[in-house]
Every structure is written in structure tokens, then in C-alpha cells.
Design an enzyme around this catalytic site. Structure first.
Site, mmCIF file in Angstrom:
data_model
loop_
_atom_site.group_PDB
_atom_site.id
_atom_site.type_symbol
_atom_site.label_atom_id
_atom_site.label_comp_id
_atom_site.label_asym_id
_atom_site.label_seq_id
_atom_site.Cartn_x
_atom_site.Cartn_y
_atom_site.Cartn_z
ATOM 1 N N GLN D 231 0.813 -1.214 0.000
ATOM 2 C CA GLN D 231 0.000 0.000 0.000
ATOM 3 C C GLN D 231 0.845 1.262 0.000
ATOM 4 O O GLN D 231 1.740 1.417 0.827
ATOM 5 C CB GLN D 231 -0.893 0.009 1.237
ATOM 6 C CG GLN D 231 -1.794 1.226 1.302
ATOM 7 C CD GLN D 231 -2.876 1.051 2.339
ATOM 8 O OE1 GLN D 231 -2.618 1.104 3.527
ATOM 9 N NE2 GLN D 231 -4.086 0.811 1.879
ATOM 10 N N LEU D 243 4.180 10.050 7.846
ATOM 11 C CA LEU D 243 2.758 9.874 7.592
ATOM 12 C C LEU D 243 1.928 11.086 8.019
ATOM 13 O O LEU D 243 2.029 11.566 9.142
ATOM 14 C CB LEU D 243 2.296 8.635 8.358
ATOM 15 C CG LEU D 243 0.826 8.277 8.319
ATOM 16 C CD1 LEU D 243 0.407 7.951 6.911
ATOM 17 C CD2 LEU D 243 0.568 7.087 9.227
ATOM 18 N N GLU D 246 -4.667 9.598 7.477
ATOM 19 C CA GLU D 246 -5.911 9.678 6.734
ATOM 20 C C GLU D 246 -6.953 10.451 7.535
ATOM 21 O O GLU D 246 -7.888 11.020 6.986
ATOM 22 C CB GLU D 246 -6.399 8.259 6.474
ATOM 23 C CG GLU D 246 -7.537 8.167 5.517
ATOM 24 C CD GLU D 246 -7.642 6.769 4.936
ATOM 25 O OE1 GLU D 246 -6.606 6.218 4.534
ATOM 26 O OE2 GLU D 246 -8.745 6.233 4.906
ATOM 27 N N HIS D 356 3.605 2.308 2.661
ATOM 28 C CA HIS D 356 3.075 2.404 4.008
ATOM 29 C C HIS D 356 2.843 1.040 4.636
ATOM 30 O O HIS D 356 3.107 0.843 5.824
ATOM 31 C CB HIS D 356 1.754 3.175 3.942
ATOM 32 C CG HIS D 356 1.092 3.401 5.252
ATOM 33 N ND1 HIS D 356 1.756 3.996 6.304
ATOM 34 C CD2 HIS D 356 -0.159 3.137 5.695
ATOM 35 C CE1 HIS D 356 0.922 4.075 7.343
ATOM 36 N NE2 HIS D 356 -0.233 3.545 7.011
#
Lengths: 150, 125, 250, 602
Positions: D231, D243, D246, D356
């Protein structure tokens, strides 16, 4: 862990028990902060000395000067001594410094919420402002009383 | 596995006095120092100078004011000597002796002050 | 290399337990740009000059707590400290202070870990809640959460122990991170274990070894403010002391 | 060598490993648990997870919806019976963590709050601000210390599994601090070593995420399943790849290209939803594979923003306001400030897709058992079958605890059925592992480990990136082959035994290379496009489409004795109730649903 050979040989850096605080400005600041207590103690002893000298006096109204000689000596030869005056100025400054550091740390020991339904903490400046207000208030009251009753 | 629990420290008692004393040192002591300096500067005038005889008589013959003075001395001495006791640790001295010296001295200062003030109070009347 | 790239003299403390009697210094010229962290400088040294240099690291984002070390005498996370902030100076990287040096920049953290685990860092529910079914949560309002949340942000990096002179002088001191964690659980409204943790808090090596130097809070990379937690812990301990005087438990 | 006898040995002390250890300890306090990790538990990479963990709690939600989102999100390559079990157990595990002290963010009434997440139809992501993984890991670690039956082996690096009569019977590990080898016999061994993002150059992963457990199982003949599915997270910080959760988009963050245009509407995720009103499964809340692919296409069209550090798009959070951002996304604000010099309160953050997560891993059944008796696996290193071809955000954190618990229970059961054992064969294997490790000191080569690592990462980005082609994958296969030879010639500069990270990194790199090979071989063998595996080639571009006839199957990568490359096989996918359909998002999804309802009504 057991008898099996370990390859460890940790090195323990020596601790400079007397002088560790010289290595970092923050530590020096801390030691100065703590050091103000010595001067506070001196102030206490000064006051105690005054009480002692006063207690030696004849404490009836309209005393002759000889009856109150110890206190007069304290007032004129001790408190009036330029060295002691200078020292007292230093103590004054040191205690103001102490007050600043003390007030700066105090909010850390206070963790109060604004109100029952808020997740907002009482801001630090409020605690600090209250403390400075206390200092100013106490100073004004003491000086006013001292001035007015003399 | 039984864990040996550490014993309770008596430090809270001294810490509470230290806290109160620190407050006195920061709020009241500066004004007191100003008065002491002023008294030194005006000591030529025994009638109207700061801390003249009339004024100190007034303080120590009043039980409330006298008590205030005692409170200041008591708290300040514990505050200062508590801090100095801990400073001795900071200089690498870990001995029970400093404990006795520090709190013994603070207690002595307080008792002497209390005694002298009582003596004066009795003398006044 | 870009023309704009600058270099810095980086000195690293080396110690190889099987060869060295005591630590020694090794200096490298490390090129850097505005985003180069101390950790990346160490990568550069390991990849290009000294593959044998050992240091702990993992997440690169200041949350795993592996890379605590002394940069110019101050405890920092290597991944969150940047060479740009030391421009015009030399840099000296040493292992975290107040811990035994295992090798190079790796220290022995077992004392810190033992203390964190000693103070019972877990929810001890009261009898009523001990068997709460797994389709229900404890009620905890945002405000009740706020009471401890800041103190739950500790990443166990050890910077506060390296900053603490009281821990330096007396390694028995439970220390900032563990005492903060103790306070964190005590003020969590799901917890009823304060009594079981009290002996640690109340003891000489607990909160009462702290003299409020405040440097732990200064260096904490996550702004946990351990010195605040310890002062609040002292208040808690003092209250407990007074109550115990009035009404002794045994 | 020091020898220990345990009932259960758990390798890896992240979310899964800790949860499994607690499960065993709670199942029976008499069972001795060895919890082995190459770092202290709280350093495990679970700590870096940000967004949250999915579990059905809302009244308007159901297990069925979570199930469907997950299976569709995985492009039907999920084991549906396992997904079903997973979604049912998720809330229970999340409540369990709450009881253990995890500071899940709350609603004003004191109940747990949930947030929106990509690919999820209903808000169901439990979160602890944007430090969910951190809080989960610390909660699990701190909870675990109350169980005396769990003996931790911190900073112990596992070198090999012990195997006898086809069963896994323990591990041999190296104590980094003491420099000693230890043989640990156990009736059940659980691999919970996390992913292998370090196969790639740019990734969100920590330095410890090197695929150790995957390689250990693979070397013992256990296949790695679906390794081609890697991913790319669409929003990694430009440059360092850290990161940007999300959750940023779940809270309402939007993505712009260089024209200030919300380009996602061009890729089947529209129509555009108003800024500040995120809608589940629309636009920015599409699944990760689609968003990363959209970036790639924007880049081809020249519509990305050029920075000195590379191309990026803008993640804009400014409309959320300072107070909300600092409450919901404090870590994001800190990271963007520290590592990018951008304050998300005031300016958009430059982001790009970055590796990721590995959807695939050690093949296991729904109870975490591998095909080797005694060997179990859970968490990112395993493929229990819930992620399929693309993992939905916030499914992996729940996976750690759900399958940690299931695995722990399964192992406790196995441990009860067996007696303590020991044999000269196990000792021999342990000695052999020790010798293999020590022999590395005697290699007199001149190869540079950092060069090999860099070339591997570079080659993986080129060959098995967001889009893949036969040609470039072949190149990567060749490169990895030569690297496998070159790694044998890395000479170590230091023979020290205490914390010799150079030595440990070399062994880790060996693990990572094996895993990388499995990824690219699985990828080249899958001649279709599905989820995160997107191809651009094939006769007439045939591989651009999903091919359910030939490839609604798992890939299995087996180690071949004697060869230095894996052998790939296919295995069936378990489909229970949810038949494969076109995977759609945005308005298209709504239309499809309406059509389905209309059909049912008839």
C-alpha cells in the site's frame, strides 16, 4: 542473567557530586534560585536580632534613652551600618528574584479547569497575575502601615 | 513475588511549611526588607524614623501583630533551612546530620523568637 | 553535492566495551541542509565513515522514543533536532547522561524501564467496574480525560532522567517519567488504584526526592511537563499524609 | 548456549505481540510466555499509527456494512469468513482497550467518539486524537506488566526458528545487550514482527520494519501470501515520507493540484463535495490505492507541484481552524511544523504517496495458524486474509488486537495439549544458527551494506511502485538477484558483540531482500490489476483490468530449495456471501446501490 558469558562492560561516567551544576546554565540558575534561601535566612536572623535587642530594653512608656540603649544600638549601629544597608538591598533584590522564580513555577502545581464543562485549563497567566497581585498588595499594605504608624 | 514497599516519608510536613514560607518570602519579605532598609536610613531620627521605638512598642504590645511577626519568622526559617538542607544534597552531602542541623536550627529560631516575644508581651503589661 | 550545502564538525562519543577502557571522541565533517536532523547526520556517518557506530533509532518522527541523546550537553531526540539550529557552531553528540553507557550512543535503560513498571502503570478498577462487559465503555467526559491526557503523552525516551540532577545524585529516585505515569493513572476516573500506588509516591525516593529543578519539563520533547505532574503528585501525597495523621490506617 | 523452556514464544512486542501475550496470560496464568522483541515494546512501530481503529458502534452502522466496506475495499481478495469474524470481534477488543486505559477521544457525554475514514461508509474509526497507535501500544505495554507469567526478552534479535518433525518448536535469538545467544523452546511460536516497508526507499515505516518474521517463516517453507499488494499511503510528507494520517481527510482536509483544483473528481471519486463537508467514500475519503493512483496520473499530466525535494500535491487543512486542528490532529501539526516547516493551521502541507503497508504476509488461517504446526502469525507480518488487495485505513490497528487475542487463545490451547520437550536436534539447530551469524564476521568482502540497501529500495520503487510493468519488474528481479549475491560479500568492520548494530543490520537486510523478492515475483505473476496492484501492460493493455477468471486467487510465494528466487503458486479465495462486483466509489457507488435496491425490491 546467568553464568553464560556476557560481553557487557557498561561504562558509568563519574558524577561530580560538588560541581555538576556548573555544567549547564539551567542548573546554575537553579542553584542561584535555591541560594536565595541563605539570604532569606539572614533576613530572619536580622529580625530576630532586633527582637532580641528590643527584649533587652526596659519596655515601659517614656523610657529614658539608657533604658532602650540596646535597641537604639541595633537601629543606629546595626541597621544603620552602610554595609548592612547594602546587604539588605542585596537581600531585597534576591527575594524579588526568588519571587519571580517562585511565581513562574507555581502554575505547574495548579491544574484547575475553567468551569465544569470545559476542557480548558485555567491559563497560567491568571495564576501568575494573582500571585503578582498578592506581592504588590502585601507590599503596599505593609509599607503603608509602616509609614502611617511611625 | 513479594514487593518490598518503601516507607512513607515525613517530607510532606516540611514541604507544606516550605511552601507557605516560600510564599511569605516572595510576597511579604520584599516589603519587610524595604522597611529594614528604610529603618537603617532613618535611624538618626529616633522619634519619627522607621521602626522607631513607639512603632515597635506598638507592634509587640499588640498580640495580633506580634503573632504575625512570629509567623513570618517561623515560616521563613523553615522555608530557608529546608531549602538549604536540600541544597546540601545538591552538593553531594547525604547525611542525616544536615537534617538535624537544618530543622533543629529552624525550630530553635522559632522558639527563641516566640520566647522573646512572650517575654516582651509580659513586660508591656 | 549542491553548492549550497554546508558542513558541520560533528563530534561523537565512542565507546566499544570490548576494546576501550573509557569513551573517546571522534570527529566527522558532515554535510547538511536545512532539513538535516541529528539522526540523519548519524546515518551519514554510519554509511560513509564509521559503519561500526551504534545508536538506537526507529520511527524518525519523534514518537518511538529510541533516539534520546545529548546534543551539546542537552538531552534531545536526535530525529527532532536539526543541524540548522547549531549553525556556526560545532556539534557534540553523547549518549544520554545519567545512564550507564553500553556502547557508543547506546545506554542501558533498564533502570528507567524497571521504574516505569514498578509503579503499577495500568488501570486498577474498583470492584463495581472490575467485570464491565465488553460492549460498554467507562463514562469519561472530555474534561475528565483532559485531567490526565497530557501526562499520557510520554514516549519513555529517557530525556527527563538525563536532565534530572536528583536522579544523577541519587539513582534510587523513581524519577520524572515514572512519577508522571503514576500521576496519570491516579487521576484517570476509570482507575481506583491510587492506594496501591501511594507507597511509591509517598516515599523518599518517590515524589519527595524532587526539588523542582524543572529541567525535565524544559527538555521533554513531547511537552509532557513531568515536573508539573510531580508537584501535583506532591500535593496528592501531602493530602494523603495529613489524612493519615488524622485517621491512621493501621 | 543458554536454553529456556516456555509454553509460548512471541516474536515482536508491538500491538499484536503484546495483545497475544496478555491473551495467553489471561487464558492460563500458569503458561509461561516469552515475549521477544529486538526493541523495547514501546518502540514497536505500532506507535506511529495515527488515524485510528475501526469498530462498529454507531446505531446507523452494522457488521454487514463494515464487512462489505472491507471486502470491496480489498477488491474481493479477502477471506470472507475471516473478515466476518474480524468485524464482529473488533468492537469487543476496542472496548477491552478502553477498559485498560486507552484514551479514546470522547463525545461530550463521556462515550467513545468515532471519526470518518477513507473507504468506510459510516464513521466507525475509534481514535485517540491522531496518536491512536501510540496510545494503544502504551496501553497494551503498561497493561502487560501486571502479568508475571509474561517474561520479556527486550532487545533480543531472532535469528532462526527451531523446527523438528515439521513442527515449530522454538526460536534462537541474540541478546543484543549481553552479546549472548539464547535458545528458547516453546510449544507455540507466534510471529508478530510487523511489515516490510523498508524494502522500499521512501516509506512511512520505522527503521525496524524490515520484514524479519516474514523472512523467518518463508525460509522454513511457509508461504508468503499476496506479497505484491503493497500500500502506498497517499499523504506522506514530502521528502522524509512521514505519515500525514488519513484522519486529516477524515476530519475534512482536501487535496489540491497545482491549479488549486480538487483533482480526485477526475478519477471516479466525485462529484466534488463542498470543502469542510467530507462525505464517506467520496473524494478525499476514497480508498488509499485510488488516491495514490490519482497522484501518479496527475504527475503524468504535469499537474503536480514541483518542490526542490520532488513533486507533491497540497493537503489543505487551513479551513478547519487552529482550535479544532490542535485538538484532533496535534501530532500532524507538530510533524508538519518540525519536518516540513509548514504550519497546517496557516498553509497547505505538501504531500505525496509513500509506501506504508504490506497487505500480504505469512499465510495463516482465520485462527492465525500457519501451515506449519506450532507456528502462528498475526498483525502486519501475517496474511490472515482481511485486507485483500488493498487495506482500508483503520482496519490494521484493529487487526493487531483482534488477531493478537485470537492467536493468544489458539496458542494457549495448543500449549495445554503438549508436554515440555527438548531434543539434541533443537540444540543442533540453535548452534547452527549461532555459527551462521558468527560466520558473518569472517567475511572479507568489500561490498557496502548501505549501497545494497539503497539499490534495493530504489529498484523496488521503480519496479513495483504504484503502477507496474513487466519490463521494469524484470529489471527489479535481476537487480535483487545480484544483490542477493553481493550481500554475501559485505565485510563487517567491527567484531564487537555488544550492540553491534552493523552486524544486526546485515542480518536484517538479508531478511528484507528475501521479502522484496517475494513481492516482485508475486507481482510479475499477477497479470491483472487489482487494488494496490495496478499494471499498465499486457496484450492490448489486458492487464489493466481486473481478471476474476484467472486471478481471483491469492498468490503464494514459496522458498525453493537450491534456488535463490521464490516459486509462485495461486490458491483459492474464500467467498461466502458477497459476490465480486465492480469496485466503485463516489456517485457511481450510490447509483450502483440504488440499482441493487431496486432489483431487490422487485
Amino acid at each position: 542473567m546467568s553464568e553464560v558469558k556476557s560481553f557487557r562492560k557498561p561504562y558509568n561516567p563519574p558524577v561530580k557530586k560538588m560541581t555538576w551544576w556548573l555544567e549547564n546554565p539551567f542548573y546554575i540558575f537553579y542553584m542561584v534560585r535555591e541560594g536565595t534561601a541563605v539570604l532569606a535566612l539572614f533576613a530572619v536572623l536580622e529580625i530576630l536580632f532586633g527582637i532580641f535587642m528590643l527584649a533587652l530594653c526596659e519596655l515601659t512608656p517614656n523610657q529614658s534613652l539608657t533604658g532602650v540603649a540596646p535597641y537604639v544600638w541595633y537601629l543606629q549601629n546595626f541597621l544603620g551600618n552602610p554595609v548592612i544597608i547594602a546587604l539588605n538591598v542585596i537581600i531585597l533584590v534576591s527575594q524579588l528574584f526568588h519571587a519571580v522564580t517562585w511565581f513562574a513555577l507555581m502554575p505547574k502545581a495548579v491544574r484547575v479547569f475553567m468551569n465544569k464543562n470545559s476542557t480548558e485549563l485555567l491559563p497560567e497567566w491568571v495564576t501568575k497575575a494573582a500571585l503578582y497581585l498578592g506581592l504588590v498588595g502585601a507590599t503596599v499594605v505593609i509599607l503603608a502601615v509602616a509609614y502611617l504608624t511611625k | 513475588m513479594r514487593q518490598f514497599l518503601p516507607t512513607r516519608s515525613d517530607e510532606p510536613m516540611y514541604w507544606l511549611m516550605f511552601g507557605a514560607g516560600g510564599m511569605v518570602a516572595s510576597m511579604v519579605l520584599p516589603a519587610i526588607m524595604v522597611v529594614l532598609i528604610a529603618a537603617g536610613l532613618t535611624s538618626g531620627d529616633l522619634q519619627n524614623g522607621f521602626l522607631n521605638l513607639g512603632q515597635v512598642y506598638g507592634i509587640f504590645s499588640n498580640w495580633f501583630l506580634s503573632l504575625c511577626v512570629f509567623g513570618v519568622i517561623f515560616l521563613l526559617s523553615f522555608y530557608a533551612l529546608h531549602r538549604m538542607h536540600h541544597s546540601s544534597h545538591d552538593f553531594g552531602i547525604h547525611s542525616k546530620l544536615t537534617w538535624y542541623i537544618a530543622y533543629g536550627s529552624a525550630a530553635a529560631i522559632s522558639f527563641i523568637s516566640l520566647g522573646l516575644q512572650l517575654l516582651m508581651y509580659v513586660k508591656f503589661f | 553535492m549542491e553548492a549550497t550545502q554546508k558542513t558541520m564538525k560533528v563530534t561523537v562519543l565512542r565507546y566499544r566495551p570490548e576494546q576501550d577502557k573509557e569513551p573517546w571522541e571522534q570527529t566527522f565533517d558532515v554535510p547538511y541542509h536545512k532539513d538535516t536532523s541529528v539522526l540523519e547526520a548519524l546515518f551519514y556517518i554510519k554509511d560513509n565513515f564509521e559503519p561500526s557506530l551504534s545508536f538506537r533509532w526507529s520511527c524518525r518522527m519523534a514518537v518511538c522514543g529510541s533516539c534520546g541523546m545529548m546534543v551539546n550537553g542537552v538531552p534531545h531526540l536526535a530525529c527532532k533536532t536539526f543541524l540548522r539550529d547549531y549553525e556556526g557552531k560545532d556539534m557534540k553528540i553523547e549518549p544520554l547522561a545519567n545512564f550507564p553507557i553500553e556502547r557508543d550512543l547506546v545506554v542501558d535503560l533498564s533502570d528507567l524501564i524497571e521504574k516505569i513498571e514498578r509503579i503499577k502503570p495500568y488501570i486498577i478498577p474498583d470492584a463495581k467496574n472490575a467485570n464491565m462487559p465488553l460492549n460498554k465503555n467507562f463514562k469519561q467526559t472530555p474534561m475528565q480525560m483532559e485531567a490526565y491526557l497530557q501526562f499520557a503523552q510520554c514516549i519513555n525516551c529517557g530525556c527527563c532522567y538525563a536532565a534530572c540532577p536528583q536522579y544523577k545524585l541519587n539513582p534510587k529516585f523513581i524519577g520524572p517519567a515514572a512519577l508522571t505515569l503514576l500521576y496519570r493513572y491516579n487521576v484517570d476516573n476509570r482507575d481506583a488504584g491510587a492506594k496501591l500506588r501511594a507507597p511509591f509516591l509517598n516515599s523518599e525516593e518517590g515524589a519527595w526526592s524532587c526539588t523542582f529543578v524543572g529541567y525535565c519539563s524544559e527538555v521533554c520533547p513531547k511537552h509532557v511537563d513531568p515536573s508539573s505532574a510531580i508537584q501535583l503528585g506532591k500535593k496528592m501525597s501531602a493530602t494523603d499524609y495529613v489524612f493519615n495523621m488524622i485517621k491512621p490506617e493501621h | 548456549m543458554e536454553k529456556y523452556q516456555f509454553d509460548v514464544a512471541i516474536v515482536g512486542a508491538g500491538g499484536t505481540g503484546l495483545r497475544a501475550a496478555i491473551a495467553v496470560a489471561q487464558a492460563d496464568p500458569k503458561l509461561r510466555v516469552a515475549l521477544i522483541s529486538k526493541v523495547y515494546p514501546m518502540r514497536s512501530h505500532t506507535v506511529a499509527a495515527e488515524g485510528g481503529a475501526a469498530g462498529v458502534v454507531r446505531d446507523d452502522d452494522s457488521y454487514q456494512k463494515h464487512f462489505e466496506d472491507t471486502v470491496a475495499g480489498g477488491d474481493w481478495l479477502c477471506e470472507q469468513d475471516v473478515v466476518e469474524k474480524f468485524v464482529r470481534q473488533a468492537p469487543e477488543e476496542l472496548y477491552q482497550l478502553e477498559h485498560w486505559g486507552c484514551p479514546w477521544s470522547r463525545k461530550p457525554n463521556g462515550d467513545v467518539n468515532v471519526r470518518r475514514f477513507g473507504g468506510m461508509k459510516v464513521p466507525r474509526t475509534w481514535f485517540a486524537a491522531d496518536k491512536s497507535g501510540f496510545h494503544m501500544l502504551h496501553t497494551l505495554y503498561q497493561t502487560s506488566v501486571q502479568f508475571p507469567s509474561i517474561q520479556r526478552f527486550d532487545e533480543h534479535f531472532v535469528l532462526d526458528l527451531l523446527e523438528e518433525d515439521g513442527e515449530c518448536k522454538g526460536v534462537v535469538c541474540y541478546d543484543l545487550q549481553n552479546g549472548a545467544f539464547r535458545q528458547i523452546n516453546a510449544k507455540a511460536v507466534f510471529l508478530a514482527t510487523g511489515g516490510a516497508g523498508r524494502c522500499y526507499l521512501f516509506n512511512t515505516n520505522g527503521g525496524i520494519v524490515t520484514g524479519d518474521g516474514m523472512a523467518l517463516a518463508y525460509r522454513h517453507g511457509v508461504p508468503l501470501r499476496d506479497m505484491e499488494f503493497v500500500q502506498y499511503h497517499p499523504t506522506g510528507l514530502l521528502g522524509c515520507g512521514l505519515l500525514m494520517t488519513e484522519g486529516c481527510r477524515g476530519e475534512g482536509g482536501v487535496l489540491y493540484n497545482k491549479d488549486g483544483y480538487r483533482y480526485l473528481q477526475d478519477y471516479g471519486l466525485g462529484p466534488e463535495t463542498p470543502v469542510g463537508q467530507p462525505k464517506n467514500k467520496y473524494m478525499e475519503l476514497g480508498p488509499r490505492d485510488r488516491l495514490s493512483q490519482a497522484f501518479w496520473n496527475e504527475s503524468k499530466k504535469g499537474r503536480t507541484i514541483k518542490y526542490p525535494l520532488g513533486e507533491a500535491v497540497h493537503l489543505d487543512l487551513t479551513h478547519l481552524g487552529e482550535k479544532y486542528l490542535h485538538e484532533r490532529l496535534p501530532l500532524i501539526c507538530e510533524l508538519a511544523m518540525t519536518y516540513s516547516g509548514v504550519d497546517p493551521v496557516k498553509a497547505p502541507v505538501p504531500v505525496r504517496p509513500v509506501v506504508h503497508y504490506t497487505m500480504g504476509g505469512i499465510e495463516t488461517d482465520g485462527n492465525t495458524a500457519t501451515r506449519m504446526p506450532g507456528l502462528y502469525a498475526g498483525g502486519e507480518c501475517a496474511s490472515v486474509g482481511i485486507h485483500g488487495a488493498n487495506r482500508l485505513g483503520s482496519n490494521s490497528l484493529v487487526e493487531t488486537i483482534v488477531f493478537g487475542k485470537i492467536g493468544g487463545d489458539a496458542m494457549a490451547e495448543r500449549a495445554h495439549s503438549l508436554k515440555d520437550f527438548d531434543s539434541p536436534e533443537l540444540a543442533r539447530q540453535a548452534e547452527a544458527a549461532q555459527k551462521r551469524a558468527l560466520d558473518l564476521f569472517d567475511v572479507k568482502g568489500t561490498e557496502s551494506m548501505s549501497k545494497i540497501r539503497h539499490e534495493m529500495g530504489q529498484s523496488m520503487e521503480e519496479g513495483v511502485g504504484i503502477y507496474r510493468e513487466e519490463e521494469s519488474m524484470k529489471k527489479t528481479i535481476e537487480t535483487l538477484k545480484t544483490l542477493q549475491n553481493r550481500i554475501k560479500n559485505v565485510g563487517l568492520t567491527d567484531r564487537g558483540r555488544v550492540f553491534n548494530t552493523e552486524w544486526m543490520n546485515l542480518i536484517e537486510l538479508g531478511y528484507t531482500l528475501d521479502v522484496a523478492q517475494c513481492m516482485v515475483h508475486s507481482a510479475i505473476n499477477r497479470k491483472e490489476s487489482r487494488g494496490s496492484h495496478q499494471r499498465l501492460d499486457g496484450p492490448d493493455g489486458a492487464y489493466k483490468q481486473r481478471d476474476d477468471v484467472n486471478f481471483l486467487k491469492h498468490s503464494l510465494a514459496f522458498k525453493q530449495e537450491g534456488a535463490d528466487e521464490p516459486r509462485i503458486e495461486l490458491s483459492p479465495v474464500k467467498i461466502t456471501t458477497f459476490q465480486p462486483a465492480k469496485r466503485v466509489y463516489g456517485a457511481e457507488a450510490e447509483a450502483a446501490e440504488a440499482a441493487k435496491k431496486a432489483k431487490e425490491a422487485k
